[in-house]
Write an enzyme that holds these catalytic residues in place. Sequence first.
Site, PDB file in Angstrom:
ATOM      1  N   ASP A  93       0.879  -1.164  -0.291  1.00  0.00           N
ATOM      2  CA  ASP A  93       0.088  -0.030   0.066  1.00  0.00           C
ATOM      3  C   ASP A  93       1.010   1.139  -0.020  1.00  0.00           C
ATOM      4  OD1 ASP A  93       0.920   0.205   2.345  1.00  0.00           O
ATOM      5  OD2 ASP A  93      -0.883  -0.054   3.712  1.00  0.00           O
ATOM      6  N   ASP A 267      -7.934  -7.667   0.560  1.00  0.00           N
ATOM      7  CA  ASP A 267      -6.870  -7.991   1.395  1.00  0.00           C
ATOM      8  C   ASP A 267      -7.624  -7.461   2.673  1.00  0.00           C
ATOM      9  OD1 ASP A 267      -6.506  -4.827   0.893  1.00  0.00           O
ATOM     10  OD2 ASP A 267      -5.574  -5.260   2.964  1.00  0.00           O
ATOM     11  N   CYS A 305     -12.468 -29.639   6.915  1.00  0.00           N
ATOM     12  CA  CYS A 305     -11.224 -28.772   6.666  1.00  0.00           C
ATOM     13  C   CYS A 305     -10.138 -29.415   6.744  1.00  0.00           C
ATOM     14  CB  CYS A 305     -11.142 -27.465   7.557  1.00  0.00           C
ATOM     15  SG  CYS A 305      -9.722 -26.181   7.453  1.00  0.00           S
ATOM     16  N   CYS A 307      -6.862 -28.248   7.060  1.00  0.00           N
ATOM     17  CA  CYS A 307      -5.726 -27.328   7.590  1.00  0.00           C
ATOM     18  C   CYS A 307      -5.103 -28.060   8.478  1.00  0.00           C
ATOM     19  CB  CYS A 307      -6.053 -25.880   7.940  1.00  0.00           C
ATOM     20  SG  CYS A 307      -6.640 -25.676   9.779  1.00  0.00           S
ATOM     21  N   CYS A 310      -7.176 -28.485  11.829  1.00  0.00           N
ATOM     22  CA  CYS A 310      -8.595 -29.416  11.903  1.00  0.00           C
ATOM     23  C   CYS A 310      -7.977 -30.828  11.824  1.00  0.00           C
ATOM     24  CB  CYS A 310      -9.264 -28.887  10.723  1.00  0.00           C
ATOM     25  SG  CYS A 310     -10.122 -27.106  10.974  1.00  0.00           S
ATOM     26  N   HIS A 336      -5.660 -21.990  10.034  1.00  0.00           N
ATOM     27  CA  HIS A 336      -7.176 -22.223   9.641  1.00  0.00           C
ATOM     28  C   HIS A 336      -7.888 -21.179   8.959  1.00  0.00           C
ATOM     29  CE1 HIS A 336     -11.341 -23.767   9.783  1.00  0.00           C
ATOM     30  NE2 HIS A 336     -11.611 -22.727  10.293  1.00  0.00           N
TER      31      HIS A 336
HETATM   32 ZN   LIG Z   1      -9.101 -25.943   9.434  1.00  0.00          ZN
END
Ligand SMILES: [Zn+2]
Length: 376
Positions: A93, A267, A305, A307, A310, A336
């Site tokens: 930015d 963003d 999920c 990730c 998880c 996550h």
């Molecule tokens: Zn997750």
Amino acid sequence: MPQKFEFRRHATDGRARAGEIETPRGTVRTPAFMPVGTAATVKAMLPESVRATGADIVLGNTYHLMLRPGAERVARLGGLHRFMNWDRPILTDSGGFQVMSLAGLRKLTEEGVTFKSHIDGARHLLTPERSMEIQALLGSDIVMCFDECPALPATEAEVAASMRLSMRWAERSRTAFGDRPGHALFGIMQGGVSRELRAESAEKLREIGFDGYAVGGLAVGEGQEAMFGVLDYAPEFLPADRPRYLMGVGKPDDIVGAVARGIDMMDCVLPSRSGRTGQAFTTRGVVNLRNARHAEDPRPLDADCTCPACRGYSRAYLHHVVRAKEMIAGMLLTWHNLHYYQCLMAEMRDAIGEGRFAAWRAAFHSGRAEGDIAPV
Ligand SMILES: [Zn+2]
């Protein structure tokens, strides 16, 4: 390295667009969500972990980096990519938005903004020319024009004067940026919630000519309805063949609504910041892991999920480390949340590509709840 910056639209569905931005440092699939790496780090994440969530590009903040460690120092150390060990595209930015939020500590003139550092009180002058210089020293792939964003509430006359100043600064930014193959300069549309001012701003930016265009001055407290009100017409004022970036947005439903209105890039600090306070985004809404209901729950946060939070941990464990203020809590929940955001973007890209975005969007909204939810 190929020295080009190119935006290709692969599909449109309604006003939603899917495509990719090709840069010498890699391709950015759009619609894209850019994790925020304020001080040359996406907090609590290694760069390879950020990449593993599916991010193609990260954002860096000129204001923070110019104060600490300083743009010249980053340049001497090989530029921001090397410094932070992220070799893919970086958008920076301009510093304009952050100095605006200093309120009483800044002084605005035609030349630029004088402000006091929040770190050591030192006085700095940020101008369009200096902002372009800093972003070049950092080695940013996508450079943002230096602009002014009026603090709310503001009268229409104040918004108009501020927008016209930003357009004069956009021209100075364009001149100072010069010709840098492989690097892009984005203009920023201002004009608050006024259709006339937004049109005037867009016309001026098109006249100057940019590689991409941002919709600025939103997500500053006007509320989702007012923001969507502007997005109902403003993106259409910008060239269809250039990427459109909505700055600082947002919650998952803000993002979906923005994509539906023709936005390609966004963003926000929300997924990472929320991760550090025990909040998790899921397909059914926000889960607050501080809540005692998770204390003995052996199930994963989200069974669907993939990730690390998880796959490897129970809600009970996440609840425990959040409550105990362990660092791993911020690490796992940031991962996550960024993973969730990137999955959301990937699903939208697929849905737009296959011409079923409206149905996807309806499914997204059904079954979501407001506030803290207890996931099944
Ligand atoms: Zn997750």
